[in-house]
Design a protein around this motif. Structure first.
Motif, PDB file in Angstrom:
ATOM      1  N   ILE A 199     -17.881 -45.198 -38.351  1.00 53.29           N
ATOM      2  CA  ILE A 199     -17.903 -43.860 -37.767  1.00 53.29           C
ATOM      3  C   ILE A 199     -18.493 -43.946 -36.366  1.00 53.29           C
ATOM      4  O   ILE A 199     -19.675 -44.287 -36.214  1.00 53.29           O
ATOM      5  CB  ILE A 199     -18.728 -42.890 -38.630  1.00 53.29           C
ATOM      6  N   PRO A 200     -17.718 -43.667 -35.334  1.00 53.70           N
ATOM      7  CA  PRO A 200     -18.275 -43.669 -33.977  1.00 53.70           C
ATOM      8  C   PRO A 200     -19.358 -42.600 -33.848  1.00 53.70           C
ATOM      9  O   PRO A 200     -19.194 -41.472 -34.331  1.00 53.70           O
ATOM     10  CB  PRO A 200     -17.071 -43.347 -33.092  1.00 53.70           C
ATOM     11  N   CYS A 201     -20.458 -42.934 -33.212  1.00 56.44           N
ATOM     12  CA  CYS A 201     -21.567 -41.988 -33.053  1.00 56.44           C
ATOM     13  C   CYS A 201     -21.302 -41.096 -31.841  1.00 56.44           C
ATOM     14  O   CYS A 201     -21.940 -41.222 -30.776  1.00 56.44           O
ATOM     15  CB  CYS A 201     -22.882 -42.741 -32.904  1.00 56.44           C
ATOM     16  N   GLU A 202     -20.332 -40.200 -32.002  1.00 59.03           N
ATOM     17  CA  GLU A 202     -19.945 -39.296 -30.927  1.00 59.03           C
ATOM     18  C   GLU A 202     -20.016 -37.867 -31.451  1.00 59.03           C
ATOM     19  O   GLU A 202     -19.305 -37.512 -32.404  1.00 59.03           O
ATOM     20  CB  GLU A 202     -18.522 -39.608 -30.445  1.00 59.03           C
ATOM     21  N   ASP A 203     -20.877 -37.061 -30.846  1.00 55.89           N
ATOM     22  CA  ASP A 203     -20.962 -35.664 -31.253  1.00 55.89           C
ATOM     23  C   ASP A 203     -19.601 -34.997 -31.112  1.00 55.89           C
ATOM     24  O   ASP A 203     -18.802 -35.336 -30.227  1.00 55.89           O
ATOM     25  CB  ASP A 203     -21.988 -34.914 -30.393  1.00 55.89           C
ATOM     26  N   TYR A 204     -19.362 -34.048 -31.990  1.00 60.82           N
ATOM     27  CA  TYR A 204     -18.045 -33.388 -32.006  1.00 60.82           C
ATOM     28  C   TYR A 204     -18.221 -31.919 -32.313  1.00 60.82           C
ATOM     29  O   TYR A 204     -18.935 -31.545 -33.252  1.00 60.82           O
ATOM     30  CB  TYR A 204     -17.149 -34.034 -33.070  1.00 60.82           C
ATOM     31  N   ASP A 205     -17.610 -31.074 -31.499  1.00 60.04           N
ATOM     32  CA  ASP A 205     -17.544 -29.638 -31.746  1.00 60.04           C
ATOM     33  C   ASP A 205     -16.098 -29.275 -32.054  1.00 60.04           C
ATOM     34  O   ASP A 205     -15.204 -29.519 -31.229  1.00 60.04           O
ATOM     35  CB  ASP A 205     -18.009 -28.840 -30.525  1.00 60.04           C
ATOM     36  N   ALA A 206     -15.856 -28.705 -33.228  1.00 60.34           N
ATOM     37  CA  ALA A 206     -14.490 -28.337 -33.600  1.00 60.34           C
ATOM     38  C   ALA A 206     -13.966 -27.241 -32.684  1.00 60.34           C
ATOM     39  O   ALA A 206     -14.658 -26.236 -32.459  1.00 60.34           O
ATOM     40  CB  ALA A 206     -14.454 -27.870 -35.046  1.00 60.34           C
ATOM     41  N   PRO A 207     -12.778 -27.403 -32.125  1.00 59.19           N
ATOM     42  CA  PRO A 207     -12.215 -26.333 -31.284  1.00 59.19           C
ATOM     43  C   PRO A 207     -11.805 -25.138 -32.128  1.00 59.19           C
ATOM     44  O   PRO A 207     -11.523 -25.271 -33.335  1.00 59.19           O
ATOM     45  CB  PRO A 207     -10.998 -26.996 -30.644  1.00 59.19           C
ATOM     46  N   ALA A 208     -11.765 -23.978 -31.502  1.00 61.02           N
ATOM     47  CA  ALA A 208     -11.311 -22.779 -32.209  1.00 61.02           C
ATOM     48  C   ALA A 208      -9.814 -22.890 -32.476  1.00 61.02           C
ATOM     49  O   ALA A 208      -9.053 -23.296 -31.594  1.00 61.02           O
ATOM     50  CB  ALA A 208     -11.603 -21.537 -31.376  1.00 61.02           C
ATOM     51  N   PRO A 209      -9.363 -22.546 -33.679  1.00 59.18           N
ATOM     52  CA  PRO A 209      -7.922 -22.566 -33.944  1.00 59.18           C
ATOM     53  C   PRO A 209      -7.201 -21.504 -33.137  1.00 59.18           C
ATOM     54  O   PRO A 209      -7.778 -20.484 -32.760  1.00 59.18           O
ATOM     55  CB  PRO A 209      -7.831 -22.289 -35.443  1.00 59.18           C
TER      56      PRO A 209
END
Length: 697
Positions: free
Chosen positions: A131-141
């Motif tokens: 698992i790459p240690c990269e923060d992720y914010d889910a985009p709005a659908p």
């Protein structure tokens, strides 16, 4: 356990997952799925812990320090680096946010695809998950409310023994919808109210909504009050009592309230009440009823979400200015059942009025869209949507551009036959656009292990092979086109209605004499057979190159569809040829062609049975809509009828005339030759004889 380098985590063996102390039901369901996914991939079920116990993966509601997007259903991935054991955190803004975060983790890092269950995805066992240690914010659908209408769901009904369908049937449906990022559902059509479908949908976090023929999800009037006249004008209190009961039952659930007024059995109400004989009268009644429903909900529910389905006649009345709706109601526009955003064909009337909001029209708008349909004409029910992904992209993106992006409800049918188009729509409702070539390449790569280019070419050419039945791009035949018109032709023929046109066939072949209608179908079918035959052959050639699991999957998800088209196209063609021979009073030849037709349709039944393996045993046993078995029985009745023309009463005469050796014809004794051949044997032997004589193809 977990290892961490500066740039990535490595999960191995049994992973410890920290979960909330008392997770909400939707989150509990998502965690259950994640546990199953970890076990399938790493070979060990994770250990679930609560409180402050150390864990490699943490699942929890978002807090201020997470900087999670502040919107409904948002989630993010974070990788805390200060103190404690190395790990990862999935946080959600709300319950559905956590659900989507968990399922996105499973998709990205464990490789579990949205349709893993329905497409029989092979779960590759791994020794570790990186698992790459990269923060992720889910985009709005792109679409706020997005979901499935599980409609014409006879396969789901017939698959397992309990009726209405049990949790065992519905959980994989709702799980796939959630994995697609969906958040609403109409779970079935007119199912018994004591079924688990709506309760389980809500339990798994989904919004529930309603069929346009069942406004507010209320009991149908004639079911509640048998024998009474279903007229709101005469019985308003009874209708309103049903609506009030539905409101009380659902007021504490997440509901998209559908306001509507159609007649019983999903048809215009004025069919049963002909006093509503003008658009003004009809529109005024619909507007009055919708306003009443709106006010009743508003008085009982806090911050309700309202929808109105502009379907069929209601769309036409609304476009004409005869129906008025409250400003905050989401107006839902519908395609014609074949994916085109125009009005639906009503029997032979096909006005194709554009079904999208006008450029200057305010308010919120959405779509009701079909990737499968049932209309007793040419729709696809058992087979995949016959149009291309590019066509789907064009229609949906055009609708979004017109402002219809608040709501997208897909008629998903029985899920299993429609995985590819549903995956196309998954991308569209999440991202608002799609690169169809890149998506197809990605799709086959996710579900198959080899021969990706050839598989993609077959998916793409499937739409190119579809049989056109009319002048428009969406006039492409689904499986029902080979069965409903065929049975109508047999009925007209055997009822002795002569050369007068069958009005039920005019939508496809015009209002011409019946023999010309039959020939019109024959011409279309004749052009389709070689195309489907070539496509099926390409598919079979590819299957032998695939491994066992890919081969089974390709057989179910690709070959199944083309083979059903081919068997239906050939069966219908030979039926038309039989009628032509009958018209010329060549009854033995008509009998042979009718038998050929029946054998082709029987192959369709064999295709259904061949796809019922493992967990899919009996999946197609409730094929009551296309109803291939009924077509076989109809054609069998026809050939029995044809055998009456010259082979009756002893059913030995055709054998004597065409098959008996010449040396026997004049010396045999009747009392030793009285066992008539079966229809199948007689037809098979006559076919060989007539072919040798050059009499038939």
């Amino acid at each position: 356990m977990v290892q961490r380098t500066e740039e990535q985590l490595r999960f191995k063996g049994q992973v410890r997952i920290q979960i909330p102390d008392r997770p909400a039901l939707p989150v509990r369901h998502a965690i259950r799925m994640l546990v199953r996914d970890f076990e399938a991939v790493l070979g060990a079920a994770p250990e679930l812990v609560t409180g402050d116990e150390a864990a490699e993966l943490c699942i929890r509601p978002a807090v201020a320090g997470d900087m999670c997007p502040q919107r409904p259903e948002a989630f993010c991935f974070r990788f805390p680096s200060s103190g404690g054991a190395p790990g990862m955190t999935i946080t959600g803004h709300d319950e559905l946010g956590l659900v989507y975060g968990v399922l996105e983790f499973s998709r990205r890092f464990l490789g579990v695809q949205p349709f893993w269950f329905w497409a029989d995805q092979t779960m590759a066992r791994r020794s570790e998950v990186e698992i790459p240690c990269e923060d992720y914010d889910a985009p709005a659908p792109k679409v706020r409310y997005r979901g499935w209408f599980v409609n014409d769901e006879v396969c789901l009904i017939g698959w397992k023994e309990p009726y209405p369908p049990s949790r065992e049937v519905w959980e994989p449906v709702f799980e796939a919808l959630l994995r697609c990022g969906g958040n609403m559902v109409i779970s079935g059509t007119d199912l018994p109210r004591d079924g688990i479908h709506y309760k389980l949908a809500a339990e798994m976090g989904l919004w529930v909504t309603h069929h346009h023929a069942e406004p507010l999800g209320a009991e149908m009037f004639l079911r509640a009050y048998p024998g009474r006249k279903a007229s709101y004008q005469e019985e308003p209190e009874l209708f309103e009592a049903l609506w009030q009961e539905a409101i009380e039952e659902q007021k504490d659930m997440k509901v998209l309230w559908v306001l509507s007024f159609r007649g019983q059995g999903d048809k215009p109400f004025w069919i049963e009440d002909p006093s509503f004989d003008t658009p003004e009268k009809r529109g005024a009644m619909i507007s009055k009823v919708i306003r009443k429903q709106y006010d009743m909900i508003g008085g009982a529910v806090e911050n309700p979400v309202y929808c109105a389905a502009l379907y069929g006649e209601i769309a036409e009345l609304y476009k004409g200015g005869y129906v008025t709706l409250p400003d905050d109601v989401i107006k839902i526009w519908a395609d014609n059942g074949y994916g085109k955003m125009v009005s639906r064909r009503h029997n032979n009337l096909n006005l194709r009025v554009p079904a999208l909001p006008a450029g200057d029209e305010g308010g919120r708008h959405g779509l009701y869209y079909h990737v499968t349909f049932h209309d007793l004409q040419a729709s696809n029910h058992l087979t995949m949507f016959p149009g291309s992904a590019a066509f789907l992209k064009g229609e949906i993106e055009k609708a979004f551009a017109a402002g219809a992006d608040e709501y997208l409800l897909l008629n998903c049918g029985n899920i299993r036959p429609h995985v590819y188009p549903l995956d196309v729509l998954r991308v569209l409702w999440n991202e608002g656009t799609i690169d169809v070539h890149r998506h197809l390449s990605d799709f086959v790569g996710r579900y198959y292990s080899a021969q990706h280019e050839e598989l993609a070419a077959l998916y793409q050419s499937y739409a190119e092979t579809a049989l056109p039945y009319g002048p428009h791009a969406d006039d492409l035949a689904g499986d029902e086109c080979y069965h409903h018109p065929a049975r109508q032709i047999i009925g007209h023929w055997l009822q002795g209605k002569g050369d007068g046109p069958d009005p039920r066939l005019s939508w496809a072949v015009g209002d011409v004499p019946f023999p010309e209608q039959v020939m019109g179908f024959q011409a279309r079918l004749e052009s389709g057979i070689p195309k489907w035959r070539a496509w099926v052959e390409r598919c079979r050639e590819l299957l032998v190159k695939l491994g066992v699991e890919d081969q089974r999957r390709a057989a179910d998800q690709l070959l199944f569809h083309g083979a059903l088209h081919l068997s239906g196209c050939e069966g219908f063609y030979w039926l038309c040829r039989s009628y032509r021979e009958y018209r010329e009073e060549r009854y033995p030849q008509a009998f042979v062609y009718a038998s050929e037709s029946m054998w082709c349709y029987q192959r369709g039944l064999e295709i259904l049975r061949g796809s019922e393996h493992g967990k899919w045993e009996r999946f197609y046993r409730a094929d009551w809509l296309t109803n291939i078995e009924s077509t076989v029985q109809n054609v069998d009745t026809l050939r029995r009828f044809l055998r009456m023309h010259g082979d009756s009463p002893d059913f030995f005469l055709w054998y004597k005339e065409y098959l008996m050796p010449e040396t026997e014809k004049y010396i045999y004794l009747e009392n030793t030759h009285r066992n008539p051949l079966s229809d199948d044997e007689l037809a098979a032997r006559l076919k060989v004889y007539f072919q040798e004589q050059g009499i038939i193809e």
